[in-house]
Design a protein around this motif. Structure first.
Motif, PDB file in Angstrom:
ATOM      1  N   ALA A   1      -1.954  -3.341   2.920  1.00 25.62           N
ATOM      2  CA  ALA A   1      -2.146  -1.807   3.166  1.00 25.62           C
ATOM      3  C   ALA A   1      -2.427  -1.408   4.443  1.00 25.62           C
ATOM      4  CB  ALA A   1      -3.323  -1.014   2.192  1.00 25.62           C
ATOM      5  N   GLN A   2      -1.521  -0.653   5.156  1.00 25.21           N
ATOM      6  CA  GLN A   2      -1.775  -0.046   6.599  1.00 25.21           C
ATOM      7  C   GLN A   2      -2.377   1.348   6.611  1.00 25.21           C
ATOM      8  OE1 GLN A   2       2.063  -0.831   7.848  1.00 25.21           O
ATOM      9  NE2 GLN A   2       1.500  -3.041   8.360  1.00 25.21           N
ATOM     10  N   LYS A   3      -1.946   2.036   5.617  1.00 26.50           N
ATOM     11  CA  LYS A   3      -2.688   3.721   5.665  1.00 26.50           C
ATOM     12  C   LYS A   3      -2.881   3.953   4.194  1.00 26.50           C
ATOM     13  CE  LYS A   3       1.073   4.665   9.089  1.00 26.50           C
ATOM     14  NZ  LYS A   3       2.264   5.329   9.318  1.00 26.50           N
ATOM     15  N   VAL A   4      -3.676   4.846   3.955  1.00 22.50           N
ATOM     16  CA  VAL A   4      -4.125   5.236   2.465  1.00 22.50           C
ATOM     17  C   VAL A   4      -3.993   6.886   2.670  1.00 22.50           C
ATOM     18  CG1 VAL A   4      -6.589   5.057   3.281  1.00 22.50           C
ATOM     19  CG2 VAL A   4      -5.877   5.011   0.979  1.00 22.50           C
ATOM     20  N   THR A   5      -3.633   7.465   1.528  1.00 22.31           N
ATOM     21  CA  THR A   5      -3.736   8.870   1.241  1.00 22.31           C
ATOM     22  C   THR A   5      -4.346   9.237  -0.047  1.00 22.31           C
ATOM     23  OG1 THR A   5      -1.606   8.999   2.620  1.00 22.31           O
ATOM     24  CG2 THR A   5      -2.200  10.930   1.182  1.00 22.31           C
ATOM     25  N   PRO A   6      -5.535   9.713   0.093  1.00 23.19           N
ATOM     26  CA  PRO A   6      -6.315  10.005  -1.130  1.00 23.19           C
ATOM     27  C   PRO A   6      -5.368  11.179  -1.792  1.00 23.19           C
ATOM     28  CG  PRO A   6      -7.765   9.890   0.487  1.00 23.19           C
ATOM     29  CD  PRO A   6      -6.633   9.993   1.165  1.00 23.19           C
ATOM     30  N   GLN A   7      -5.917  11.542  -3.074  1.00 20.14           N
ATOM     31  CA  GLN A   7      -5.314  12.762  -3.496  1.00 20.14           C
ATOM     32  C   GLN A   7      -5.969  13.852  -2.905  1.00 20.14           C
ATOM     33  OE1 GLN A   7      -6.338  13.315  -7.650  1.00 20.14           O
ATOM     34  NE2 GLN A   7      -4.639  14.685  -7.868  1.00 20.14           N
ATOM     35  N   GLY A   8      -4.978  14.877  -2.369  1.00 17.79           N
ATOM     36  CA  GLY A   8      -5.642  15.986  -1.737  1.00 17.79           C
ATOM     37  C   GLY A   8      -6.568  15.862  -0.370  1.00 17.79           C
ATOM     38  N   GLY A   9      -6.088  14.622   0.343  1.00 14.22           N
ATOM     39  CA  GLY A   9      -6.858  14.216   1.342  1.00 14.22           C
ATOM     40  C   GLY A   9      -5.808  14.337   2.504  1.00 14.22           C
ATOM     41  N   ARG A  10      -6.519  13.613   3.762  1.00 14.48           N
ATOM     42  CA  ARG A  10      -5.778  13.362   4.807  1.00 14.48           C
ATOM     43  C   ARG A  10      -5.319  11.728   4.839  1.00 14.48           C
ATOM     44  NH1 ARG A  10      -8.336  16.765   9.866  1.00 14.48           N
ATOM     45  NH2 ARG A  10      -7.946  18.754   9.073  1.00 14.48           N
ATOM     46  N   LEU A  11      -4.375  11.632   5.553  1.00 15.20           N
ATOM     47  CA  LEU A  11      -3.792  10.310   5.705  1.00 15.20           C
ATOM     48  C   LEU A  11      -4.954   9.459   6.929  1.00 15.20           C
ATOM     49  CD1 LEU A  11      -1.397   8.158   5.808  1.00 15.20           C
ATOM     50  CD2 LEU A  11      -1.033   8.954   8.090  1.00 15.20           C
ATOM     51  N   ILE A  12      -5.396   8.158   6.222  1.00 11.51           N
ATOM     52  CA  ILE A  12      -6.454   7.593   6.787  1.00 11.51           C
ATOM     53  C   ILE A  12      -5.470   6.049   7.017  1.00 11.51           C
ATOM     54  CG2 ILE A  12      -8.555   6.040   6.593  1.00 11.51           C
ATOM     55  CD1 ILE A  12      -9.259   8.434   4.253  1.00 11.51           C
ATOM     56  N   ILE A  13      -5.858   5.878   8.628  1.00 16.05           N
ATOM     57  CA  ILE A  13      -5.099   4.536   9.145  1.00 16.05           C
ATOM     58  C   ILE A  13      -6.169   3.432   8.950  1.00 16.05           C
ATOM     59  CG2 ILE A  13      -4.198   3.365  11.148  1.00 16.05           C
ATOM     60  CD1 ILE A  13      -3.083   6.038  11.995  1.00 16.05           C
ATOM     61  N   LEU A  14      -5.764   2.562   8.173  1.00 14.74           N
ATOM     62  CA  LEU A  14      -6.660   1.168   8.209  1.00 14.74           C
ATOM     63  C   LEU A  14      -6.623   0.526   9.415  1.00 14.74           C
ATOM     64  CD1 LEU A  14      -5.898   0.579   4.453  1.00 14.74           C
ATOM     65  CD2 LEU A  14      -7.790   1.821   5.107  1.00 14.74           C
ATOM     66  N   ASN A  15      -7.613   0.005  10.110  1.00 16.80           N
ATOM     67  CA  ASN A  15      -7.495  -0.756  11.262  1.00 16.80           C
ATOM     68  C   ASN A  15      -7.386  -2.388  11.072  1.00 16.80           C
ATOM     69  OD1 ASN A  15      -7.215   1.404  13.091  1.00 16.80           O
ATOM     70  ND2 ASN A  15      -9.517   1.844  13.073  1.00 16.80           N
ATOM     71  N   ASP A  16      -8.086  -2.609  10.037  1.00 17.54           N
ATOM     72  CA  ASP A  16      -7.986  -4.076   9.844  1.00 17.54           C
ATOM     73  C   ASP A  16      -7.018  -4.450   8.650  1.00 17.54           C
ATOM     74  OD1 ASP A  16      -9.475  -2.929   7.820  1.00 17.54           O
ATOM     75  OD2 ASP A  16     -11.058  -4.215   7.702  1.00 17.54           O
ATOM     76  N   TYR A  17      -6.561  -5.634   8.803  1.00 12.26           N
ATOM     77  CA  TYR A  17      -5.372  -5.971   7.724  1.00 12.26           C
ATOM     78  C   TYR A  17      -5.954  -6.855   6.633  1.00 12.26           C
ATOM     79  CZ  TYR A  17      -2.597  -4.072  11.286  1.00 12.26           C
ATOM     80  OH  TYR A  17      -1.939  -3.326  12.410  1.00 12.26           O
ATOM     81  N   THR A  18      -7.259  -6.401   6.147  1.00 16.21           N
ATOM     82  CA  THR A  18      -7.746  -7.146   5.119  1.00 16.21           C
ATOM     83  C   THR A  18      -7.518  -6.760   3.699  1.00 16.21           C
ATOM     84  OG1 THR A  18      -9.917  -6.296   5.324  1.00 16.21           O
ATOM     85  CG2 THR A  18      -9.437  -8.064   6.679  1.00 16.21           C
ATOM     86  N   HIS A  19      -6.774  -5.545   3.656  1.00 12.25           N
ATOM     87  CA  HIS A  19      -6.561  -4.731   2.378  1.00 12.25           C
ATOM     88  C   HIS A  19      -5.317  -5.366   1.788  1.00 12.25           C
ATOM     89  CE1 HIS A  19     -10.064  -2.482   3.931  1.00 12.25           C
ATOM     90  NE2 HIS A  19      -9.475  -2.174   4.822  1.00 12.25           N
ATOM     91  N   PHE A  20      -5.264  -5.744   0.627  1.00 12.47           N
ATOM     92  CA  PHE A  20      -4.220  -6.347   0.024  1.00 12.47           C
ATOM     93  C   PHE A  20      -4.162  -6.243  -1.541  1.00 12.47           C
ATOM     94  CE2 PHE A  20      -7.623  -9.403  -0.369  1.00 12.47           C
ATOM     95  CZ  PHE A  20      -7.413  -9.831  -1.531  1.00 12.47           C
ATOM     96  N   LEU A  21      -2.921  -6.424  -2.184  1.00 11.82           N
ATOM     97  CA  LEU A  21      -2.629  -6.631  -3.550  1.00 11.82           C
ATOM     98  C   LEU A  21      -1.923  -7.711  -3.574  1.00 11.82           C
ATOM     99  CD1 LEU A  21      -2.175  -4.000  -6.210  1.00 11.82           C
ATOM    100  CD2 LEU A  21      -0.600  -5.937  -6.049  1.00 11.82           C
ATOM    101  N   LYS A  22      -2.029  -8.938  -3.997  1.00 11.40           N
ATOM    102  CA  LYS A  22      -1.182 -10.008  -4.463  1.00 11.40           C
ATOM    103  C   LYS A  22      -0.810 -10.157  -5.930  1.00 11.40           C
ATOM    104  CE  LYS A  22      -4.123 -12.803  -1.081  1.00 11.40           C
ATOM    105  NZ  LYS A  22      -4.918 -13.915  -0.995  1.00 11.40           N
TER     106      LYS A  22
END
Length: 171
Positions: free
Chosen positions: A53-74
């Protein structure tokens, strides 16, 4: 003067085939895109890939850029592990919990739909305390969008990349 001209013509004649055989930038780019597409298709067919994951968009929220690259789904055919941040409304979640979407489980109801420009990939994973519906839209250049729906949290979307797992990441 005619000797110089004949030598020049001779040099042009022998250098022409090598120039004609060189690929244009457009052809090289098309070959690279085709190679990346095959690589992505192989990962999806094997049902073995890592989503970062590099960016996240919550429901009804603003785009959030993730600065570290530790967020994953294997994702593997027999197990899936996830560690993604969560920003949004949670229901029936313990107060002061870890706050992210973290689970391990076996994927079920896997569906793959290939289109001309992308692949739709869906799966359901039962974690310890919740059930997660994962919906990927994977583009042939390696970029992807992941939408996560669960029973205890509001829907959320992640933008990132799909890649092959590294040797140290194998189960």
């Amino acid at each position: 003067m005619s000797a110089k001209l004949s030598i020049l013509l001779l040099l042009c004649f022998f250098s022409f085939p090598s120039i004609a055989q060189q690929k244009t930038k457009k052809e090289l780019k098309a070959e690279q895109a085709e190679k990346k597409q095959k690589e992505i298709e192989e990962l999806i067919d094997a049902k073995t890939f890592v989503f970062e994951a590099q960016k996240v968009t919550p429901q009804g929220g603003r785009l959030i850029i993730l600065n570290d690259y530790t967020h994953f789904l294997k994702f593997y055919p027999d197990s899936t592990s996830c560690d993604l941040p969560f920003f949004g409304r949670a229901f029936n979640v313990a107060y002061n919990g870890d706050g992210g979407i973290k689970f391990e489980g076996k994927p079920e109801k896997i569906k793959v739909g290939k289109k001309s420009k992308n692949i739709n990939f869906q799966a359901t994973v039962k974690g310890q305390n919740d059930t997660y519906d994962l919906m990927f839209r994977i583009f042939y250049n390696g970029s992807a969008t992941l939408s996560v729906n669960s029973n205890n949290r509001a829907p959320i979307s992640y933008d990132g990349i799909i890649r092959a797992p590294e040797d140290k990441e194998q189960k």
